[in-house]
Write an enzyme that holds these catalytic residues in place. Sequence first.
Site, PDB file in Angstrom:
ATOM      1  N   ASN A   9      39.262  53.980  57.154  1.00  0.00           N
ATOM      2  CA  ASN A   9      38.364  55.615  57.029  1.00  0.00           C
ATOM      3  C   ASN A   9      38.574  56.588  57.325  1.00  0.00           C
ATOM      4  O   ASN A   9      38.428  56.285  59.045  1.00  0.00           O
ATOM      5  CB  ASN A   9      36.923  55.559  57.369  1.00  0.00           C
ATOM      6  CG  ASN A   9      35.721  55.827  57.328  1.00  0.00           C
ATOM      7  OD1 ASN A   9      36.280  57.611  56.757  1.00  0.00           O
ATOM      8  ND2 ASN A   9      34.721  56.269  58.006  1.00  0.00           N
ATOM      9  N   LYS A  11      38.199  59.825  57.901  1.00  0.00           N
ATOM     10  CA  LYS A  11      36.781  60.590  58.375  1.00  0.00           C
ATOM     11  C   LYS A  11      37.634  62.422  58.148  1.00  0.00           C
ATOM     12  O   LYS A  11      38.400  62.131  57.427  1.00  0.00           O
ATOM     13  CB  LYS A  11      35.985  60.326  59.627  1.00  0.00           C
ATOM     14  CG  LYS A  11      35.849  59.305  59.830  1.00  0.00           C
ATOM     15  CD  LYS A  11      35.223  58.827  60.794  1.00  0.00           C
ATOM     16  CE  LYS A  11      35.051  57.025  61.257  1.00  0.00           C
ATOM     17  NZ  LYS A  11      33.438  56.872  62.229  1.00  0.00           N
ATOM     18  N   HIS A  95      28.088  55.366  54.260  1.00  0.00           N
ATOM     19  CA  HIS A  95      28.573  55.221  55.962  1.00  0.00           C
ATOM     20  C   HIS A  95      27.634  55.898  56.931  1.00  0.00           C
ATOM     21  O   HIS A  95      26.825  57.331  56.141  1.00  0.00           O
ATOM     22  CB  HIS A  95      29.706  56.057  55.976  1.00  0.00           C
ATOM     23  CG  HIS A  95      30.381  55.551  57.126  1.00  0.00           C
ATOM     24  ND1 HIS A  95      30.266  56.461  58.478  1.00  0.00           N
ATOM     25  CD2 HIS A  95      31.712  55.108  57.340  1.00  0.00           C
ATOM     26  CE1 HIS A  95      31.175  56.215  59.325  1.00  0.00           C
ATOM     27  NE2 HIS A  95      32.132  55.686  59.136  1.00  0.00           N
ATOM     28  N   GLU A  97      27.522  58.107  58.879  1.00  0.00           N
ATOM     29  CA  GLU A  97      27.279  59.614  59.256  1.00  0.00           C
ATOM     30  C   GLU A  97      27.604  59.859  57.944  1.00  0.00           C
ATOM     31  O   GLU A  97      26.301  61.358  58.143  1.00  0.00           O
ATOM     32  CB  GLU A  97      29.336  59.933  59.331  1.00  0.00           C
ATOM     33  CG  GLU A  97      29.243  59.054  61.000  1.00  0.00           C
ATOM     34  CD  GLU A  97      30.957  59.130  60.862  1.00  0.00           C
ATOM     35  OE1 GLU A  97      32.081  59.264  59.980  1.00  0.00           O
ATOM     36  OE2 GLU A  97      31.409  58.069  62.188  1.00  0.00           O
ATOM     37  N   GLU A 179      28.333  48.716  59.384  1.00  0.00           N
ATOM     38  CA  GLU A 179      29.125  48.928  60.481  1.00  0.00           C
ATOM     39  C   GLU A 179      27.964  49.107  61.513  1.00  0.00           C
ATOM     40  O   GLU A 179      27.160  50.007  61.611  1.00  0.00           O
ATOM     41  CB  GLU A 179      29.377  49.412  60.000  1.00  0.00           C
ATOM     42  CG  GLU A 179      30.769  49.488  59.148  1.00  0.00           C
ATOM     43  CD  GLU A 179      31.446  50.621  58.835  1.00  0.00           C
ATOM     44  OE1 GLU A 179      32.506  50.963  59.599  1.00  0.00           O
ATOM     45  OE2 GLU A 179      30.973  52.307  58.683  1.00  0.00           O
ATOM     46  N   GLY A 185      33.176  54.063  66.950  1.00  0.00           N
ATOM     47  CA  GLY A 185      34.129  55.691  67.162  1.00  0.00           C
ATOM     48  C   GLY A 185      33.025  55.170  68.894  1.00  0.00           C
ATOM     49  O   GLY A 185      33.340  55.930  69.823  1.00  0.00           O
ATOM     50  N   SER A 221      35.384  50.468  66.131  1.00  0.00           N
ATOM     51  CA  SER A 221      35.696  49.914  67.150  1.00  0.00           C
ATOM     52  C   SER A 221      36.744  49.119  67.185  1.00  0.00           C
ATOM     53  O   SER A 221      37.371  48.370  67.960  1.00  0.00           O
ATOM     54  CB  SER A 221      35.366  49.371  68.372  1.00  0.00           C
ATOM     55  OG  SER A 221      34.429  51.452  68.401  1.00  0.00           O
TER      56      SER A 221
HETATM   57  C1  PEP Z   1      34.086  53.985  60.671  1.00  0.00           C
HETATM   58  O1  PEP Z   1      34.654  54.845  60.297  1.00  0.00           O
HETATM   59  O2  PEP Z   1      33.642  53.246  60.138  1.00  0.00           O
HETATM   60  C2  PEP Z   1      34.492  53.097  61.838  1.00  0.00           C
HETATM   61  C3  PEP Z   1      33.965  51.711  62.010  1.00  0.00           C
HETATM   62  O3  PEP Z   1      34.759  54.177  63.066  1.00  0.00           O
HETATM   63  P1  PEP Z   1      35.618  53.456  64.022  1.00  0.00           P
HETATM   64  O4  PEP Z   1      37.004  52.722  63.708  1.00  0.00           O
HETATM   65  O5  PEP Z   1      36.537  54.283  64.867  1.00  0.00           O
HETATM   66  O6  PEP Z   1      34.767  53.039  65.254  1.00  0.00           O
END
Ligand code: PEP
Length: 257
Positions: A9, A11, A95, A97, A179, A185, A221
């Site tokens: 992803n 972003k 997601h 975000e 998640e 992040g 992460s």
């Molecule tokens: C994500 O973008 O869904 C995500 C889990 O980001 P990261 O791997 O940077 O934590």
Amino acid sequence: MRKPLMAGNWKMHMTETEALDFVNQVKPLVKDVTDKTMLICPPFLAISKLKEALAGSNIALGAQNMHFEDKGAFTGEVSAPMLKAVGAEYVIIGHSERRQYFCETDEIVNKKLFAALNYGILPIICCGETLEQREKNETMKVIETQIKGGFGDLLTADLKGTFSDLVISDWSQITIAYEPVWAIGTGKTASPEQAQEVHAFIRGLLPKDVAQEVRILYGGSVKPDNVKELMAKPDIDGGLVGGASLKPESFAGLVKY
Ligand code: PEP
């Protein structure tokens, strides 16, 4: 039985040129991978060019969001038929975000899920608790609410009775991503045991007939050096990866753990 899926992803990262550079570098690194599905979800503007660049490769292409309506007065939005037309095969829906910054609710997630299925785009439905919710022991309650709200009719359907085969086959199109918001992040990964506990809980919420077929990804992460222990858990079927999917070597490392 469930082929693992490793999804990047991106972003709001990468111009079209940067995205093309990435793909040209990563393709040779992963050309021999056949045991996993690999997916890149770039910003909308790069999808069309990446479709050409990925043609004939073993890497699939997806979007990070879409509107649930086909068309209309929704300034700045992109619809499922538009994504289909540029060749997006997957779409990330709900997601954290999107939920946090763009007020996406379970009801909206539900509408987007049906819109994606309607156009033959494979949805990746995200769920996850905040740190505060985890500390209050509300994780399972939050996940259950998000899954039941997001899946709506599909989840409560009597798959053997009132609903047609089409609905049963919908489940084979669907991926879920767990998640935990506190792990996205932040560099803090859920332990494999914490993730497995929630993945098993999610699978237990799904209709029995399909529960073993649905892929459940972990996100938060994930990196080349922690992916192996996560993937060793029986209900973790892949990763939805942000930061570590932005460099070709790192993406290849995630896939070839
Ligand atoms: C994500 O973008 O869904 C995500 C889990 O980001 P990261 O791997 O940077 O934590």
